[in-house]
Write a protein that holds these residues in place. Structure first.
Motif, PDB file in Angstrom:
ATOM      1  N   GLY B 177       0.826  -1.211   0.000  1.00  0.00           N
ATOM      2  CA  GLY B 177       0.000   0.000   0.000  1.00  0.00           C
ATOM      3  C   GLY B 177       0.859   1.259   0.000  1.00  0.00           C
ATOM      4  N   GLU B 178       2.050   1.135   0.556  1.00  0.00           N
ATOM      5  CA  GLU B 178       2.980   2.269   0.562  1.00  0.00           C
ATOM      6  C   GLU B 178       3.725   2.367  -0.764  1.00  0.00           C
ATOM      7  OE1 GLU B 178       3.900   4.518   3.333  1.00  0.00           O
ATOM      8  OE2 GLU B 178       1.888   3.841   3.887  1.00  0.00           O
ATOM      9  N   VAL B 266      12.195  -0.131   6.312  1.00  0.00           N
ATOM     10  CA  VAL B 266      12.376  -1.267   7.218  1.00  0.00           C
ATOM     11  C   VAL B 266      11.157  -1.356   8.121  1.00  0.00           C
ATOM     12  CG1 VAL B 266      13.764  -2.253   9.080  1.00  0.00           C
ATOM     13  CG2 VAL B 266      14.890  -0.995   7.233  1.00  0.00           C
ATOM     14  N   MET B 267      10.650  -2.545   8.245  1.00  0.00           N
ATOM     15  CA  MET B 267       9.518  -2.749   9.154  1.00  0.00           C
ATOM     16  C   MET B 267       9.831  -3.933  10.067  1.00  0.00           C
ATOM     17  SD  MET B 267       5.508  -3.356   8.288  1.00  0.00           S
ATOM     18  CE  MET B 267       4.353  -3.772   9.601  1.00  0.00           C
ATOM     19  N   THR B 283       8.889   1.510  12.259  1.00  0.00           N
ATOM     20  CA  THR B 283       7.514   1.100  11.980  1.00  0.00           C
ATOM     21  C   THR B 283       7.472  -0.403  12.214  1.00  0.00           C
ATOM     22  OG1 THR B 283       7.065   2.838  10.392  1.00  0.00           O
ATOM     23  CG2 THR B 283       5.797   0.801  10.167  1.00  0.00           C
ATOM     24  N   THR B 284       6.527  -0.838  13.016  1.00  0.00           N
ATOM     25  CA  THR B 284       6.539  -2.247  13.409  1.00  0.00           C
ATOM     26  C   THR B 284       5.142  -2.763  13.704  1.00  0.00           C
ATOM     27  OG1 THR B 284       7.632  -3.813  14.919  1.00  0.00           O
ATOM     28  CG2 THR B 284       6.886  -1.735  15.864  1.00  0.00           C
ATOM     29  N   THR B 321       2.724   2.858  12.928  1.00  0.00           N
ATOM     30  CA  THR B 321       3.388   3.600  11.854  1.00  0.00           C
ATOM     31  C   THR B 321       4.336   4.631  12.435  1.00  0.00           C
ATOM     32  OG1 THR B 321       1.402   3.344  10.545  1.00  0.00           O
ATOM     33  CG2 THR B 321       3.020   4.947   9.772  1.00  0.00           C
ATOM     34  N   ARG B 322       5.619   4.439  12.167  1.00  0.00           N
ATOM     35  CA  ARG B 322       6.582   5.425  12.625  1.00  0.00           C
ATOM     36  C   ARG B 322       7.403   5.828  11.410  1.00  0.00           C
ATOM     37  NH1 ARG B 322       6.480   2.909  18.502  1.00  0.00           N
ATOM     38  NH2 ARG B 322       7.707   1.198  17.714  1.00  0.00           N
ATOM     39  N   GLY B 323       8.642   6.133  11.610  1.00  0.00           N
ATOM     40  CA  GLY B 323       9.365   6.725  10.484  1.00  0.00           C
ATOM     41  C   GLY B 323      10.142   5.840   9.538  1.00  0.00           C
TER      42      GLY B 323
END
Lengths: 329, 329
Positions: B177-178, B266-267, B283-284, B321-323
DNA sequence: CGCGCCCGTGTAACCGGTTTCAACGATAGG
DNA sequence: CCTATCGTTGAAACCGGTTACACGGGCGCG
């Protein structure tokens, strides 16, 4: 047909012998005829018989269980330690129960009480500062115990660990040897941790240092590092009394755009597994937590089995020189 | 000088009552005269009396001990889980014994056997794949047990955990989706971990992904990431099935001079405490390990006390959702 | 004033092992 | 051939609690 779990009597009945004989087979007594032993073993296997641990513990007065009480299990250094204790105990057929104290004396006392009432035969306690009631309780019940993470030859209780004071002093001298004049120490909460106090005192015995406290996690390290960076006379090296704090410090430096070790040196404590993977790899004080756990467990078991008294043991820390410390500009 | 540890008889003698009365006081039976109760409590305190746990366990057939068997204690995610289990059990007056299996079936079996022979009344097992002998053993001894870290409504055994397959698929869909077309999955050893297998399968059910295996630690993540970067058709996003692997991946990227998320997204998975402190913040997929541990412990205790059957429970993961994830260049 | 009931307490039977001691048969030595 | 000895086994005491049941005394009620 709700069959009961199966007792020694069931085994005895099945082979037409007495429970005494079955018990002898279970315990490997040599005065049993080989043919009998085989029959009994066969029956034990067929019935999936396992002796009732409570009954066994009651008559032998042994539970083969030792307990540890630690400030937190979520801390890598304790987890590492616990892993070693568990492995060593398992090898000797012992089990490990544990409780966490959060570094609070009352919680620790309650935990010990509970574990005692659970059948723990020996205790591995973390740190050195424990209420007098705690040791009285343990002494009264005649339960052996050790303090760990700390080595103190003057302690009345056996201590298995490091000389935190000396190690911290050594780290400071190392940094000064690299040319650092202004060193900031980052440490965890002092009020709940006597090792942190010992280390800070040790550091100060070697040189005057600024000290910054943060929670004992990455966020705490980050915050303490920010405070250190905000000082008027900014330090050139950050000595962190835990690798976890050091990681936080590295993140704070990254955010501030300061390079390691170019603009700031960082040194950790513990030598956790991932420190060698950091960029740059972290220079840190190796603390043999696993060896310490192994030794504490080994000694406790030996004490329980043969009665030999517990003896204090000192483990040396060694500075692992990697890339995060360099002479200041 | 008190020789023996002190039994219920000593207490009874001291107040001139029978052991039955003392026992009643200990267990809070209501048919004891208040005056008597006070005298007994006073004597108990004076003698520092603690009932022999083995004797009590023998007559009540209860040990108030629960066991967990985990692949490793040194892994933050298990440590977190164990911490929650311990806390919950402690609140209910239960103790926790544990053993580590290293993900090896034989070691797990041996551990269960040992813990059973130690008096554990209930088991919390990690993962879903366990030998049939294991469950047979537990069933035969009529000891309740749950599988955790896994939710599988079709399992005959109660499972308390996540739908690993669905969560991994969700993560992949999120990355797509990103805007990410080429996604590499970094995972731990598949042979000793059924959750890793489920996640990989889940990821593949959502989109074709390349997969790289590494040891379940920072070094393993670093190495797997290097392998992913070396691919001819380099991925634009690294989906790591553990935050620890993600940290390793970030280090690998730092070494390679690639920026996150500019040149590589990176997730992670787990949402360990430090992930929010990373630069950039990670983001995890948040996995409520503590809640899961709490629920497993709660249910097991309830089952032991009241007999209500264990029930599977699913915990949802949520993407934090983070950076560290951004659309590819 | 006497009966029955209930309350508080003690006696003793368990729980399931371990271990001491005695008894037994077989064997070896005199 | 008899006896001392050894090896093997069983009976029973014991570990320290819990609890069913018995029992005695005080009280309410008829």
């Amino acid at each position: 047909m709700t069959r009961k779990v199966g007792t020694i009597r069931d085994v005895a009945d099945r082979v037409g012998l007495s429970i005494a004989t079955v018990s002898r087979v279970m315990n490997g007594a040599r005065n049993v005829a080989p043919a009998t032993r085989d029959k009994v073993l066969e029956a034990i296997r067929a019935l999936n018989y396992l002796p009732n641990p409570a009954a066994r513990a009651l008559s032998t007065a042994k539970s083969r269980t030792v307990a540890t009480v630690i400030p937190s299990i979520e801390h890598s250094i304790y987890a590492k330690f616990m892993g070693a204790v568990e492995r060593t105990l398992a090898e000797q057929g012992y089990s490990l129960v544990f409780a966490v104290s959060n570094g609070v004396a009352e919680q620790e006392h309650a935990a010990v009480q509970k574990l005692l009432g659970m059948g723990a035969e020996g205790f591995i306690l973390s740190g050195q500062a424990h209420g007098a009631e705690l040791t009285e309780l343990l002494d009264l019940r005649r339960v052996p115990y050790v303090f760990t993470s700390v080595y103190d030859p003057d302690s009345a209780v056996p201590t298995i660990g490091y000389d935190n004071h000396a190690l911290a002093a050594e780290a400071v001298r190392f940094l000064r040897g690299e040319g650092h004049e202004r060193i900031a120490v980052l440490h965890g909460p002092l009020d709940t941790n006597d090792r942190a106090r010992a280390r800070l005192a040790g550091a100060r015995s070697a040189a005057p240092v600024a000290a910054f406290e943060g929670a004992l996690d990455v966020a705490g390290g980050k915050q303490a590092a920010r405070a250190a960076l905000a000082e008027a006379n900014r330090p050139t090296a950050l000595l962190c009394f835990s690798d976890v704090l050091a990681l936080g410090a590295c993140f704070a430096l990254a955010e501030a755009g300061l390079s390691v070790p170019g603009e700031m040196s960082v040194m950790g404590f513990d030598n956790l597994d991932w420190t060698s993977e950091l960029v740059p790899p972290l220079t840190t004080m190796n603390l043999p937590a696993r060896k310490m756990g192994q030794e504490a467990a080994r000694q406790l078991v030996e004490r329980l089995e043969t009665g030999v008294p517990l003896a204090s043991a000192r483990f040396d820390g060694t500075i692992i020189t990697r890339g995060s410390v360099a002479p200041p500009r």
